[in-house]
Design a protein around this motif. Sequence first.
Motif, PDB file in Angstrom:
ATOM      1  N   TYR A   1      42.213 -26.097 -14.135  1.00  0.00           N
ATOM      2  CA  TYR A   1      41.339 -27.205 -13.758  1.00  0.00           C
ATOM      3  C   TYR A   1      42.010 -28.014 -12.646  1.00  0.00           C
ATOM      4  O   TYR A   1      43.208 -28.278 -12.703  1.00  0.00           O
ATOM      5  CB  TYR A   1      41.081 -28.116 -14.956  1.00  0.00           C
ATOM      6  CG  TYR A   1      40.368 -27.414 -16.083  1.00  0.00           C
ATOM      7  CD1 TYR A   1      38.987 -27.502 -16.215  1.00  0.00           C
ATOM      8  CD2 TYR A   1      41.071 -26.650 -17.010  1.00  0.00           C
ATOM      9  CE1 TYR A   1      38.330 -26.848 -17.245  1.00  0.00           C
ATOM     10  CE2 TYR A   1      40.420 -25.998 -18.036  1.00  0.00           C
ATOM     11  CZ  TYR A   1      39.049 -26.097 -18.150  1.00  0.00           C
ATOM     12  OH  TYR A   1      38.396 -25.449 -19.156  1.00  0.00           O
ATOM     13  N   VAL A   2      41.226 -28.404 -11.660  1.00  0.00           N
ATOM     14  CA  VAL A   2      41.723 -29.209 -10.541  1.00  0.00           C
ATOM     15  C   VAL A   2      40.992 -30.551 -10.554  1.00  0.00           C
ATOM     16  O   VAL A   2      39.778 -30.606 -10.746  1.00  0.00           O
ATOM     17  CB  VAL A   2      41.492 -28.485  -9.190  1.00  0.00           C
ATOM     18  CG1 VAL A   2      41.867 -29.390  -8.020  1.00  0.00           C
ATOM     19  CG2 VAL A   2      42.290 -27.194  -9.145  1.00  0.00           C
ATOM     20  N   VAL A   3      41.752 -31.624 -10.331  1.00  0.00           N
ATOM     21  CA  VAL A   3      41.183 -32.975 -10.338  1.00  0.00           C
ATOM     22  C   VAL A   3      41.298 -33.581  -8.948  1.00  0.00           C
ATOM     23  O   VAL A   3      42.370 -33.573  -8.346  1.00  0.00           O
ATOM     24  CB  VAL A   3      41.913 -33.882 -11.346  1.00  0.00           C
ATOM     25  CG1 VAL A   3      41.233 -35.252 -11.427  1.00  0.00           C
ATOM     26  CG2 VAL A   3      42.003 -33.240 -12.713  1.00  0.00           C
TER      27      VAL A   3
ATOM     28  N   VAL B   1      45.112 -35.271  -5.682  1.00  0.00           N
ATOM     29  CA  VAL B   1      44.820 -33.959  -6.241  1.00  0.00           C
ATOM     30  C   VAL B   1      45.857 -33.670  -7.315  1.00  0.00           C
ATOM     31  O   VAL B   1      47.049 -33.901  -7.109  1.00  0.00           O
ATOM     32  CB  VAL B   1      44.887 -32.838  -5.181  1.00  0.00           C
ATOM     33  CG1 VAL B   1      44.609 -31.484  -5.801  1.00  0.00           C
ATOM     34  CG2 VAL B   1      43.930 -33.107  -4.042  1.00  0.00           C
ATOM     35  N   THR B   2      45.414 -33.188  -8.445  1.00  0.00           N
ATOM     36  CA  THR B   2      46.312 -32.731  -9.493  1.00  0.00           C
ATOM     37  C   THR B   2      45.611 -31.635 -10.253  1.00  0.00           C
ATOM     38  O   THR B   2      44.446 -31.331  -9.986  1.00  0.00           O
ATOM     39  CB  THR B   2      46.770 -33.891 -10.406  1.00  0.00           C
ATOM     40  OG1 THR B   2      47.844 -33.443 -11.237  1.00  0.00           O
ATOM     41  CG2 THR B   2      45.638 -34.419 -11.260  1.00  0.00           C
ATOM     42  N   GLN B   3      46.300 -31.019 -11.197  1.00  0.00           N
ATOM     43  CA  GLN B   3      45.660 -29.952 -11.961  1.00  0.00           C
ATOM     44  C   GLN B   3      46.306 -29.807 -13.318  1.00  0.00           C
ATOM     45  O   GLN B   3      47.344 -30.390 -13.596  1.00  0.00           O
ATOM     46  CB  GLN B   3      45.719 -28.623 -11.211  1.00  0.00           C
ATOM     47  CG  GLN B   3      47.100 -28.014 -11.091  1.00  0.00           C
ATOM     48  CD  GLN B   3      47.044 -26.709 -10.324  1.00  0.00           C
ATOM     49  OE1 GLN B   3      46.494 -26.644  -9.234  1.00  0.00           O
ATOM     50  NE2 GLN B   3      47.635 -25.672 -10.889  1.00  0.00           N
ATOM     51  N   GLY B   4      45.661 -29.008 -14.159  1.00  0.00           N
ATOM     52  CA  GLY B   4      46.187 -28.706 -15.486  1.00  0.00           C
ATOM     53  C   GLY B   4      45.663 -27.374 -15.967  1.00  0.00           C
ATOM     54  O   GLY B   4      44.655 -26.868 -15.461  1.00  0.00           O
ATOM     55  N   ASP B   5      46.340 -26.800 -16.947  1.00  0.00           N
ATOM     56  CA  ASP B   5      45.912 -25.526 -17.521  1.00  0.00           C
ATOM     57  C   ASP B   5      44.712 -25.688 -18.437  1.00  0.00           C
ATOM     58  O   ASP B   5      43.961 -24.750 -18.666  1.00  0.00           O
ATOM     59  CB  ASP B   5      47.058 -24.872 -18.297  1.00  0.00           C
ATOM     60  CG  ASP B   5      48.184 -24.419 -17.384  1.00  0.00           C
ATOM     61  OD1 ASP B   5      47.910 -24.130 -16.192  1.00  0.00           O
ATOM     62  OD2 ASP B   5      49.338 -24.359 -17.850  1.00  0.00           O
ATOM     63  N   THR B   6      44.536 -26.919 -18.986  1.00  0.00           N
ATOM     64  CA  THR B   6      43.388 -27.215 -19.847  1.00  0.00           C
ATOM     65  C   THR B   6      42.673 -28.444 -19.291  1.00  0.00           C
ATOM     66  O   THR B   6      43.224 -29.187 -18.472  1.00  0.00           O
ATOM     67  CB  THR B   6      43.836 -27.518 -21.294  1.00  0.00           C
ATOM     68  OG1 THR B   6      44.608 -28.738 -21.292  1.00  0.00           O
ATOM     69  CG2 THR B   6      44.653 -26.374 -21.895  1.00  0.00           C
ATOM     70  N   PHE B   7      41.460 -28.664 -19.773  1.00  0.00           N
ATOM     71  CA  PHE B   7      40.692 -29.829 -19.350  1.00  0.00           C
ATOM     72  C   PHE B   7      41.446 -31.120 -19.705  1.00  0.00           C
ATOM     73  O   PHE B   7      41.587 -32.024 -18.879  1.00  0.00           O
ATOM     74  CB  PHE B   7      39.312 -29.798 -20.025  1.00  0.00           C
ATOM     75  CG  PHE B   7      38.355 -30.813 -19.491  1.00  0.00           C
ATOM     76  CD1 PHE B   7      37.575 -30.524 -18.384  1.00  0.00           C
ATOM     77  CD2 PHE B   7      38.222 -32.050 -20.096  1.00  0.00           C
ATOM     78  CE1 PHE B   7      36.681 -31.462 -17.880  1.00  0.00           C
ATOM     79  CE2 PHE B   7      37.333 -32.995 -19.598  1.00  0.00           C
ATOM     80  CZ  PHE B   7      36.560 -32.695 -18.489  1.00  0.00           C
ATOM     81  N   SER B   8      41.970 -31.181 -20.939  1.00  0.00           N
ATOM     82  CA  SER B   8      42.701 -32.369 -21.395  1.00  0.00           C
ATOM     83  C   SER B   8      43.957 -32.606 -20.571  1.00  0.00           C
ATOM     84  O   SER B   8      44.285 -33.741 -20.229  1.00  0.00           O
ATOM     85  CB  SER B   8      43.081 -32.232 -22.869  1.00  0.00           C
ATOM     86  OG  SER B   8      41.934 -32.188 -23.667  1.00  0.00           O
ATOM     87  N   GLU B   9      44.658 -31.531 -20.262  1.00  0.00           N
ATOM     88  CA  GLU B   9      45.865 -31.650 -19.448  1.00  0.00           C
ATOM     89  C   GLU B   9      45.523 -32.157 -18.045  1.00  0.00           C
ATOM     90  O   GLU B   9      46.232 -32.988 -17.486  1.00  0.00           O
ATOM     91  CB  GLU B   9      46.565 -30.291 -19.373  1.00  0.00           C
ATOM     92  CG  GLU B   9      47.939 -30.332 -18.784  1.00  0.00           C
ATOM     93  CD  GLU B   9      48.596 -28.962 -18.807  1.00  0.00           C
ATOM     94  OE1 GLU B   9      48.584 -28.292 -17.756  1.00  0.00           O
ATOM     95  OE2 GLU B   9      49.108 -28.581 -19.869  1.00  0.00           O
ATOM     96  N   ALA B  10      44.447 -31.681 -17.494  1.00  0.00           N
ATOM     97  CA  ALA B  10      44.020 -32.136 -16.166  1.00  0.00           C
ATOM     98  C   ALA B  10      43.695 -33.632 -16.191  1.00  0.00           C
ATOM     99  O   ALA B  10      44.075 -34.370 -15.277  1.00  0.00           O
ATOM    100  CB  ALA B  10      42.819 -31.329 -15.693  1.00  0.00           C
ATOM    101  N   ALA B  11      43.002 -34.084 -17.233  1.00  0.00           N
ATOM    102  CA  ALA B  11      42.679 -35.508 -17.358  1.00  0.00           C
ATOM    103  C   ALA B  11      43.953 -36.338 -17.521  1.00  0.00           C
ATOM    104  O   ALA B  11      44.084 -37.423 -16.934  1.00  0.00           O
ATOM    105  CB  ALA B  11      41.743 -35.739 -18.532  1.00  0.00           C
ATOM    106  N   TYR B  12      44.907 -35.828 -18.292  1.00  0.00           N
ATOM    107  CA  TYR B  12      46.188 -36.519 -18.482  1.00  0.00           C
ATOM    108  C   TYR B  12      46.897 -36.684 -17.134  1.00  0.00           C
ATOM    109  O   TYR B  12      47.359 -37.772 -16.796  1.00  0.00           O
ATOM    110  CB  TYR B  12      47.068 -35.727 -19.450  1.00  0.00           C
ATOM    111  CG  TYR B  12      48.476 -36.252 -19.557  1.00  0.00           C
ATOM    112  CD1 TYR B  12      48.773 -37.319 -20.387  1.00  0.00           C
ATOM    113  CD2 TYR B  12      49.506 -35.693 -18.793  1.00  0.00           C
ATOM    114  CE1 TYR B  12      50.064 -37.816 -20.474  1.00  0.00           C
ATOM    115  CE2 TYR B  12      50.798 -36.188 -18.873  1.00  0.00           C
ATOM    116  CZ  TYR B  12      51.075 -37.243 -19.713  1.00  0.00           C
ATOM    117  OH  TYR B  12      52.350 -37.726 -19.788  1.00  0.00           O
TER     118      TYR B  12
END
Length: 129
Positions: free
Chosen positions: A20-22, A31-42
């Motif tokens: 997921y990219v934010v 710009v940031t990202q995470g492996d999961t939706f929750s991680e991306a929001a964090y």
Amino acid sequence: MKNLIYPVIISEFDDDGHYYVVTSPNIPGMVTQGDTFSEAAYWAEDAIATMLDDSTNYPEPQDPSQWHLNANDKVVYISVDMNKWLKQNSKTIRRSITVPEYLNNLAKKNNINVSRLATEALKAELNVN
């Protein structure tokens, strides 16, 4: 400093793995990202705070209903407590101050940590918790 709430776009991707990219049209360059939706929001909270940490005039949150979204995009509101973030991410620096000798002697005699006292006084003066 205050508690800020900004809308961001979290985009889901499946190329080269699932991630997921934010981004935020509200905060250009964020710009940031995470492996999961929750991680991306964090990580979005950290990215927003990082982009704004030197600012005193925070941008007004935009109305995301005007944003163009793709099928893999979701709008999420991210809350950022700037006071908390700055405390957690602030390093201590050495700074010399000048005080009258008699106050320095009294502080030593009464085991008063001048650095701690100056920090507390600055926080009170600046209304920072």
